[in-house]
Design a protein around this motif. Structure first.
Motif, mmCIF file in Angstrom:
data_model
loop_
_atom_site.group_PDB
_atom_site.id
_atom_site.type_symbol
_atom_site.label_atom_id
_atom_site.label_comp_id
_atom_site.label_asym_id
_atom_site.label_seq_id
_atom_site.Cartn_x
_atom_site.Cartn_y
_atom_site.Cartn_z
ATOM 1 N N UNK A 19 46.814 45.040 42.657
ATOM 2 C CA UNK A 19 46.621 43.595 42.456
ATOM 3 C C UNK A 19 45.417 43.112 43.258
ATOM 4 N N UNK A 20 45.364 43.481 44.530
ATOM 5 C CA UNK A 20 44.252 43.064 45.388
ATOM 6 C C UNK A 20 42.931 43.635 44.887
ATOM 7 N N UNK A 21 42.950 44.882 44.425
ATOM 8 C CA UNK A 21 41.743 45.528 43.927
ATOM 9 C C UNK A 21 41.207 44.794 42.691
ATOM 10 N N UNK A 22 42.076 44.483 41.748
ATOM 11 C CA UNK A 22 41.666 43.749 40.542
ATOM 12 C C UNK A 22 41.113 42.377 40.919
ATOM 13 N N UNK A 23 41.836 41.668 41.780
ATOM 14 C CA UNK A 23 41.411 40.325 42.183
ATOM 15 C C UNK A 23 40.044 40.369 42.870
ATOM 16 N N UNK A 24 39.863 41.295 43.793
ATOM 17 C CA UNK A 24 38.581 41.374 44.507
ATOM 18 C C UNK A 24 37.427 41.688 43.569
ATOM 19 N N UNK A 25 37.629 42.637 42.660
ATOM 20 C CA UNK A 25 36.556 43.007 41.734
ATOM 21 C C UNK A 25 36.181 41.830 40.836
ATOM 22 N N UNK A 26 37.174 41.149 40.296
ATOM 23 C CA UNK A 26 36.895 40.017 39.416
ATOM 24 C C UNK A 26 36.229 38.881 40.195
ATOM 25 N N UNK A 27 36.748 38.564 41.364
ATOM 26 C CA UNK A 27 36.177 37.467 42.153
ATOM 27 C C UNK A 27 34.764 37.787 42.625
ATOM 28 N N UNK A 28 34.523 39.020 43.046
ATOM 29 C CA UNK A 28 33.160 39.396 43.440
ATOM 30 C C UNK A 28 32.197 39.224 42.273
ATOM 31 N N UNK A 29 32.631 39.609 41.091
ATOM 32 C CA UNK A 29 31.780 39.502 39.912
ATOM 33 C C UNK A 29 31.551 38.049 39.497
ATOM 34 N N UNK A 30 32.578 37.233 39.604
ATOM 35 C CA UNK A 30 32.484 35.845 39.124
ATOM 36 C C UNK A 30 31.884 34.879 40.145
ATOM 37 N N UNK A 31 32.227 35.050 41.432
ATOM 38 C CA UNK A 31 31.775 34.074 42.434
ATOM 39 C C UNK A 31 31.066 34.692 43.625
ATOM 40 N N UNK A 32 31.090 36.014 43.739
ATOM 41 C CA UNK A 32 30.435 36.673 44.866
ATOM 42 C C UNK A 32 31.333 36.698 46.097
ATOM 43 N N UNK A 33 30.787 37.280 47.149
ATOM 44 C CA UNK A 33 31.514 37.363 48.417
ATOM 45 C C UNK A 33 31.650 35.958 48.987
ATOM 46 N N UNK A 34 32.749 35.700 49.640
ATOM 47 C CA UNK A 34 32.948 34.385 50.230
ATOM 48 C C UNK A 34 34.002 34.433 51.312
ATOM 49 N N UNK A 102 47.047 42.148 32.713
ATOM 50 C CA UNK A 102 46.371 41.250 31.765
ATOM 51 C C UNK A 102 46.617 39.786 32.157
ATOM 52 N N UNK A 103 47.853 39.499 32.512
ATOM 53 C CA UNK A 103 48.217 38.134 32.905
ATOM 54 C C UNK A 103 47.625 37.787 34.268
ATOM 55 N N UNK A 104 47.555 38.750 35.173
ATOM 56 C CA UNK A 104 46.891 38.527 36.459
ATOM 57 C C UNK A 104 45.436 38.122 36.235
#
Length: 143
Positions: A19-34, A102-104
């Motif tokens: 879950x954390x891996x998917x979230x981090x990859x998507x967030x890095x791609x969409x908004x970058x590091x923060x 998919x829902x995540x």
């Protein structure tokens, strides 16, 4: 970036690392590091129904996303019901795990400002992006 996963159910075993891996990859791609946090609560139909009351609905749903803004210390909360996902997965030809991820991804996209309720154009864009992430992060990795 900090992803907090809280598992409040014991109906299904959940791999919080994935879950954390998917979230981090998507967030890095969409908004970058923060320097922000995101909370993901894994629960059942009874508990998600309580959260759904904030939307004026008394029934369970698969996922709820509460976005607070990408410049906030906590950018959002995602609530996922494993019971709803378990019920609907066969309808989409997915295993429980595939439907869960998919829902995540769907919930994460809401956090980063995608929406499917405003227009058909927005819905098509969101679901296309959701499908791309699903194949990139889940389906294609399992082959």
């Amino acid at each position: 970036m900090k992803i907090n996963v809280i598992n409040q159910q014991d109906l299904r075993e959940i791999d919080t690392k994935i879950i954390k891996d998917i979230a981090k990859k998507l967030l890095l791609n969409e908004v970058g590091e923060g320097n922000f946090e995101l909370n993901i609560l894994i629960t059942d139909d009874k508990n998600i129904s309580e959260y759904n009351k904030y939307r004026g609905k008394s029934s369970p749903t698969d996922v709820l996303s509460f976005s607070y803004g990408l410049n906030e210390p906590v950018i959002g909360d995602i609530v996922i019901s494993v019971e709803s996902i378990e019920k609907q997965a066969p309808d989409f030809g997915n295993s429980f795990e595939e439907e869960f991820y998919y829902i995540l991804i769907h919930g994460l996209l809401h956090i980063v400002s995608y929406d499917h309720e405003n227009s058909e154009e927005d819905a098509k864009k969101m679901f296309d992006v959701q499908d791309q992430y699903f194949h990139q992060l889940i389906k294609d990795r399992r082959r």
